[in-house]
Design a protein around this motif. Structure first.
Motif, PDB file in Angstrom:
ATOM      1  N   SER A   1      10.453 -19.880  28.228  1.00  0.00           N
ATOM      2  CA  SER A   1       9.799 -20.159  29.519  1.00  0.00           C
ATOM      3  C   SER A   1       8.441 -20.830  29.311  1.00  0.00           C
ATOM      4  N   GLU A   2       7.754 -20.470  28.249  1.00  0.00           N
ATOM      5  CA  GLU A   2       6.471 -21.101  27.934  1.00  0.00           C
ATOM      6  C   GLU A   2       6.678 -22.561  27.539  1.00  0.00           C
ATOM      7  N   GLN A   3       7.670 -22.810  26.680  1.00  0.00           N
ATOM      8  CA  GLN A   3       7.920 -24.170  26.204  1.00  0.00           C
ATOM      9  C   GLN A   3       8.343 -25.103  27.342  1.00  0.00           C
ATOM     10  N   LEU A   4       9.123 -24.566  28.284  1.00  0.00           N
ATOM     11  CA  LEU A   4       9.578 -25.385  29.415  1.00  0.00           C
ATOM     12  C   LEU A   4       8.622 -25.332  30.603  1.00  0.00           C
ATOM     13  N   ASN A   5       7.586 -24.485  30.494  1.00  0.00           N
ATOM     14  CA  ASN A   5       6.594 -24.324  31.551  1.00  0.00           C
ATOM     15  C   ASN A   5       7.241 -23.930  32.885  1.00  0.00           C
ATOM     16  N   ILE A   6       8.088 -22.888  32.812  1.00  0.00           N
ATOM     17  CA  ILE A   6       8.761 -22.352  34.000  1.00  0.00           C
ATOM     18  C   ILE A   6       8.586 -20.836  34.028  1.00  0.00           C
ATOM     19  N   ASP A   7       8.985 -20.214  35.126  1.00  0.00           N
ATOM     20  CA  ASP A   7       8.822 -18.771  35.303  1.00  0.00           C
ATOM     21  C   ASP A   7       9.823 -17.975  34.473  1.00  0.00           C
ATOM     22  N   LEU A   8       9.504 -16.680  34.320  1.00  0.00           N
ATOM     23  CA  LEU A   8      10.357 -15.745  33.600  1.00  0.00           C
ATOM     24  C   LEU A   8      10.662 -14.570  34.511  1.00  0.00           C
ATOM     25  N   LEU A   9      11.948 -14.248  34.651  1.00  0.00           N
ATOM     26  CA  LEU A   9      12.390 -13.137  35.484  1.00  0.00           C
ATOM     27  C   LEU A   9      12.897 -12.013  34.600  1.00  0.00           C
ATOM     28  N   ASP A  10      12.319 -10.827  34.779  1.00  0.00           N
ATOM     29  CA  ASP A  10      12.792  -9.633  34.071  1.00  0.00           C
ATOM     30  C   ASP A  10      13.803  -8.948  34.981  1.00  0.00           C
ATOM     31  N   ALA A  11      15.084  -9.109  34.645  1.00  0.00           N
ATOM     32  CA  ALA A  11      16.166  -8.524  35.445  1.00  0.00           C
ATOM     33  C   ALA A  11      16.880  -7.446  34.637  1.00  0.00           C
ATOM     34  N   THR A  12      16.129  -6.747  33.798  1.00  0.00           N
ATOM     35  CA  THR A  12      16.746  -5.734  32.936  1.00  0.00           C
ATOM     36  C   THR A  12      17.000  -4.419  33.650  1.00  0.00           C
ATOM     37  N   THR A  13      16.323  -4.187  34.763  1.00  0.00           N
ATOM     38  CA  THR A  13      16.582  -2.997  35.566  1.00  0.00           C
ATOM     39  C   THR A  13      17.414  -3.421  36.774  1.00  0.00           C
ATOM     40  N   PRO A  14      18.648  -2.928  36.890  1.00  0.00           N
ATOM     41  CA  PRO A  14      19.505  -3.350  38.006  1.00  0.00           C
ATOM     42  C   PRO A  14      18.833  -3.132  39.364  1.00  0.00           C
ATOM     43  N   ASN A  15      18.933  -4.137  40.213  1.00  0.00           N
ATOM     44  CA  ASN A  15      18.394  -4.121  41.583  1.00  0.00           C
ATOM     45  C   ASN A  15      16.875  -3.968  41.637  1.00  0.00           C
ATOM     46  N   ASP A  16      16.178  -4.229  40.546  1.00  0.00           N
ATOM     47  CA  ASP A  16      14.721  -4.174  40.522  1.00  0.00           C
ATOM     48  C   ASP A  16      14.192  -5.336  39.671  1.00  0.00           C
ATOM     49  N   TYR A  17      14.465  -6.547  40.133  1.00  0.00           N
ATOM     50  CA  TYR A  17      14.067  -7.744  39.390  1.00  0.00           C
ATOM     51  C   TYR A  17      12.595  -8.030  39.642  1.00  0.00           C
ATOM     52  N   LYS A  18      11.886  -8.442  38.558  1.00  0.00           N
ATOM     53  CA  LYS A  18      10.451  -8.701  38.677  1.00  0.00           C
ATOM     54  C   LYS A  18      10.105 -10.009  37.977  1.00  0.00           C
ATOM     55  N   TRP A  19       9.278 -10.811  38.626  1.00  0.00           N
ATOM     56  CA  TRP A  19       8.737 -11.999  37.962  1.00  0.00           C
ATOM     57  C   TRP A  19       7.667 -11.530  37.008  1.00  0.00           C
ATOM     58  N   VAL A  20       7.702 -12.031  35.814  1.00  0.00           N
ATOM     59  CA  VAL A  20       6.785 -11.596  34.764  1.00  0.00           C
ATOM     60  C   VAL A  20       5.449 -12.316  34.922  1.00  0.00           C
ATOM     61  N   ASP A  21       4.368 -11.551  34.812  1.00  0.00           N
ATOM     62  CA  ASP A  21       3.019 -12.112  34.793  1.00  0.00           C
ATOM     63  C   ASP A  21       2.785 -12.634  33.376  1.00  0.00           C
ATOM     64  N   LYS A  22       3.021 -13.925  33.188  1.00  0.00           N
ATOM     65  CA  LYS A  22       2.968 -14.506  31.843  1.00  0.00           C
ATOM     66  C   LYS A  22       1.546 -14.531  31.280  1.00  0.00           C
ATOM     67  N   ASP A  23       0.532 -14.623  32.143  1.00  0.00           N
ATOM     68  CA  ASP A  23      -0.854 -14.575  31.646  1.00  0.00           C
ATOM     69  C   ASP A  23      -1.132 -13.230  30.982  1.00  0.00           C
ATOM     70  N   LYS A  24      -0.660 -12.162  31.595  1.00  0.00           N
ATOM     71  CA  LYS A  24      -0.827 -10.819  31.042  1.00  0.00           C
ATOM     72  C   LYS A  24      -0.096 -10.700  29.697  1.00  0.00           C
ATOM     73  N   TRP A  25       1.104 -11.235  29.625  1.00  0.00           N
ATOM     74  CA  TRP A  25       1.877 -11.190  28.378  1.00  0.00           C
ATOM     75  C   TRP A  25       1.227 -12.018  27.278  1.00  0.00           C
ATOM     76  N   ARG A  26       0.680 -13.175  27.638  1.00  0.00           N
ATOM     77  CA  ARG A  26      -0.003 -14.002  26.639  1.00  0.00           C
ATOM     78  C   ARG A  26      -1.166 -13.225  26.024  1.00  0.00           C
ATOM     79  N   LYS A  27      -1.919 -12.537  26.878  1.00  0.00           N
ATOM     80  CA  LYS A  27      -3.056 -11.733  26.383  1.00  0.00           C
ATOM     81  C   LYS A  27      -2.569 -10.632  25.453  1.00  0.00           C
ATOM     82  N   GLN A  28      -1.490  -9.940  25.842  1.00  0.00           N
ATOM     83  CA  GLN A  28      -0.967  -8.869  25.003  1.00  0.00           C
ATOM     84  C   GLN A  28      -0.471  -9.420  23.664  1.00  0.00           C
ATOM     85  N   LEU A  29       0.197 -10.544  23.678  1.00  0.00           N
ATOM     86  CA  LEU A  29       0.695 -11.142  22.430  1.00  0.00           C
ATOM     87  C   LEU A  29      -0.451 -11.585  21.541  1.00  0.00           C
TER      88      LEU A  29
END
Length: 182
Positions: A149-177
């Motif tokens: 998603s970073e390389q293509l500059n598009i959003d990331l959806l975390d759909a790992t919990t059924p019926n509770d899909y969340k758009w990932v805050d990529k800025d927060k993840w970049r900081k954590q990484l």
């Protein structure tokens, strides 16, 4: 994050025993074909010709089955991708243009044995998607999805919990990484 020229997502390496078995099959196939072509003028009956060909083709297919890998290659700058079928250095596949990549999703897929596997998909052209990667490890699958998603500059959806899909805050993840890599 620096853009990569090409992203390669491939099946994991084959176990050593499979690679060795494939090498034995390819060697036996080469021997059968060498024997056939060296003996061919002396063989009169059609059934023997057929037997040599069947044995050679069987060994060739067995060797390919033991060592092939499937993969996906993506060129982020030109937004092209290709599904690949690889046998050793031979890579087959055709580049296709991704018209409008929309987002990458990581989701949980149940298996028949009760376990789960995590899949990474690239969604494009409103409702089309490519299954890019599967892994039983959530973190590994998520990191592949995040990087893509970073390389293509598009959003990331975390759909790992059924019926509770969340758009990932990529800025927060970049900081954590960045914090974990420091």
């Amino acid at each position: 994050m620096m853009k990569k020229e090409k992203i390669i997502i491939a099946d994991t390496r084959r176990p050593l025993w499979q690679v060795i078995s494939a090498a034995v099959c390819f060697t036996a196939c080469a021997y059968v074909f060498w024997l056939y072509f060296s003996q061919s003028p002396a063989i009169d009956d059609l059934e023997t010709h057929r037997d040599f060909m069947e044995m050679g083709v069987f060994l060739l297919i067995a060797g390919v089955g033991l060592c092939y890998k499937k993969g996906i290659q993506i060129k982020p700058q030109s937004k092209e991708f290709k599904a690949t079928f690889e046998v050793g250095p031979l890579v087959l596949g055709q580049w296709k243009k991704i018209q409008s990549p929309e987002y990458v999703s990581v989701f949980q897929q149940p298996l028949k044995d009760g376990n789960y596997i995590f899949e990474v998909n690239l969604w494009y052209d409103t409702n089309k998607h490519w299954e890019l990667y599967t892994n039983p490890d959530y973190k590994e699958a998520f990191l592949i999805g995040f990087d893509l998603s970073e390389q293509l500059n598009i959003d990331l959806l975390d759909a790992t919990t059924p019926n509770d899909y969340k758009w990932v805050d990529k800025d927060k993840w970049r900081k954590q990484l960045n914090e974990t890599s420091s």
